[in-house]
Design an enzyme around this catalytic site. Sequence first.
Site, PDB file in Angstrom:
ATOM      1  N   TRP A   9       0.815  -1.227   0.000  1.00  0.00           N
ATOM      2  CA  TRP A   9       0.000   0.000   0.000  1.00  0.00           C
ATOM      3  C   TRP A   9       0.843   1.269   0.000  1.00  0.00           C
ATOM      4  CZ3 TRP A   9      -4.335  -1.064   4.215  1.00  0.00           C
ATOM      5  CH2 TRP A   9      -5.160  -2.104   3.755  1.00  0.00           C
ATOM      6  N   LYS A  10       2.149   1.112   0.263  1.00  0.00           N
ATOM      7  CA  LYS A  10       3.026   2.296   0.381  1.00  0.00           C
ATOM      8  C   LYS A  10       2.428   3.257   1.418  1.00  0.00           C
ATOM      9  CE  LYS A  10       4.747   1.300  -4.185  1.00  0.00           C
ATOM     10  NZ  LYS A  10       5.258   1.752  -5.472  1.00  0.00           N
ATOM     11  N   HIS A  93      13.132  -1.906  -0.685  1.00  0.00           N
ATOM     12  CA  HIS A  93      12.309  -1.408  -1.794  1.00  0.00           C
ATOM     13  C   HIS A  93      13.037  -0.235  -2.462  1.00  0.00           C
ATOM     14  CE1 HIS A  93       9.051   0.426  -4.030  1.00  0.00           C
ATOM     15  NE2 HIS A  93       8.434  -0.738  -3.939  1.00  0.00           N
ATOM     16  N   GLU A 163      11.949  -6.226  -8.906  1.00  0.00           N
ATOM     17  CA  GLU A 163      11.179  -5.050  -9.309  1.00  0.00           C
ATOM     18  C   GLU A 163      12.075  -4.091 -10.093  1.00  0.00           C
ATOM     19  OE1 GLU A 163       7.618  -4.048  -6.713  1.00  0.00           O
ATOM     20  OE2 GLU A 163       9.347  -3.435  -5.548  1.00  0.00           O
ATOM     21  N   SER A 212       4.075  -2.390 -12.048  1.00  0.00           N
ATOM     22  CA  SER A 212       2.889  -2.196 -12.884  1.00  0.00           C
ATOM     23  C   SER A 212       2.058  -3.473 -13.058  1.00  0.00           C
ATOM     24  CB  SER A 212       3.265  -1.628 -14.253  1.00  0.00           C
ATOM     25  OG  SER A 212       3.830  -0.336 -14.120  1.00  0.00           O
TER      26      SER A 212
HETATM   27  P1  PGA Z   1       3.398  -0.674  -8.784  1.00  0.00           P
HETATM   28  O1  PGA Z   1       4.400  -0.684  -7.531  1.00  0.00           O
HETATM   29  O2  PGA Z   1       2.638  -1.965  -8.751  1.00  0.00           O
HETATM   30  O3  PGA Z   1       2.535   0.519  -8.532  1.00  0.00           O
HETATM   31  O4  PGA Z   1       4.240  -0.550 -10.008  1.00  0.00           O
HETATM   32  C1  PGA Z   1       5.138  -1.827  -7.222  1.00  0.00           C
HETATM   33  C2  PGA Z   1       6.078  -1.501  -6.091  1.00  0.00           C
HETATM   34  O5  PGA Z   1       6.680  -0.417  -6.094  1.00  0.00           O
HETATM   35  O6  PGA Z   1       6.235  -2.312  -5.162  1.00  0.00           O
END
Ligand code: PGA
Length: 261
Positions: A9-10, A93, A163, A212
């Site tokens: 969720w950040k 991250h 990522e 994404s």
């Molecule tokens: P995103 O983010 O799915 O919005 O690209 C992935 C992440 O940063 O963990």
Amino acid sequence: MKPLIVANWKMNPRALGEARALAACAGRAARAKRGVAVAVAPPFPYLAAVRNRIRPAVLAAQDVSTEPSGPWTGEVSPAMLKNLGVRYVIIGHSERRALGESDEAIARKVSAAARVGLVPIIAVGEAAREAQEVIPSAIRTQLASAVAAAPRRRLAGAVIAYEPLWAISTSRGARPDAPDNATRRAIYIRKLLVGLLGERIASTIRVIYGGSVTARNAGAFVSRDVRGMEGVLVGAASLDAEEFVNVVVSVAQAARGGVRA
Ligand code: PGA
């Protein structure tokens, strides 16, 4: 191994009520699709409040301290998270690396988390898009350094999230990686893990893809035929309840063989 879907969720959502509602949807999706494992990573203040709502999904934290206790203003210790019922913790991250988190700090966090029984989700990925045949050296460097300080056997069951920065939805011009390229990366990461940790531990580690991921592409990242990506890390799409439910459905379908990578 069941595919793992992690909702990152950040620093969202703004209000506790929204967090509770999102959590309830994630829980319903996880209940309906037992063929996948779901983890939800809310900001720290929401961890306790969403814990019961997400079941059978489990809790993940977005960061953790390198230190066990003491004068570290603003930090949250591995034991605090563990005691709260957190299972996973995302470490390294790219958004934290961008704030200055070093490979050394990441290695210490992985070790500190693993020692109390948290499962690290170690994020690695290159900054710039390269030709598909080129394996970015950043993956090797970040991975080798991240696992260097932890006792090997404590890394059994850990997760590596590949990522690529250029694929993360908030990067300029972001596009998801191609699923077959992600599969190649997963195979490469697994090879590195065998070299770093030995075959026995490496075989227990899931490699998952992030960048994404949406309901439309999630299933394609989870390959069945080879041991490629075994899950997804979802940012933006995890904040839209319906979209996230569909991510879970899509991965569950792919895991059952409905969609081939
Ligand atoms: P995103 O983010 O799915 O919005 O690209 C992935 C992440 O940063 O963990």
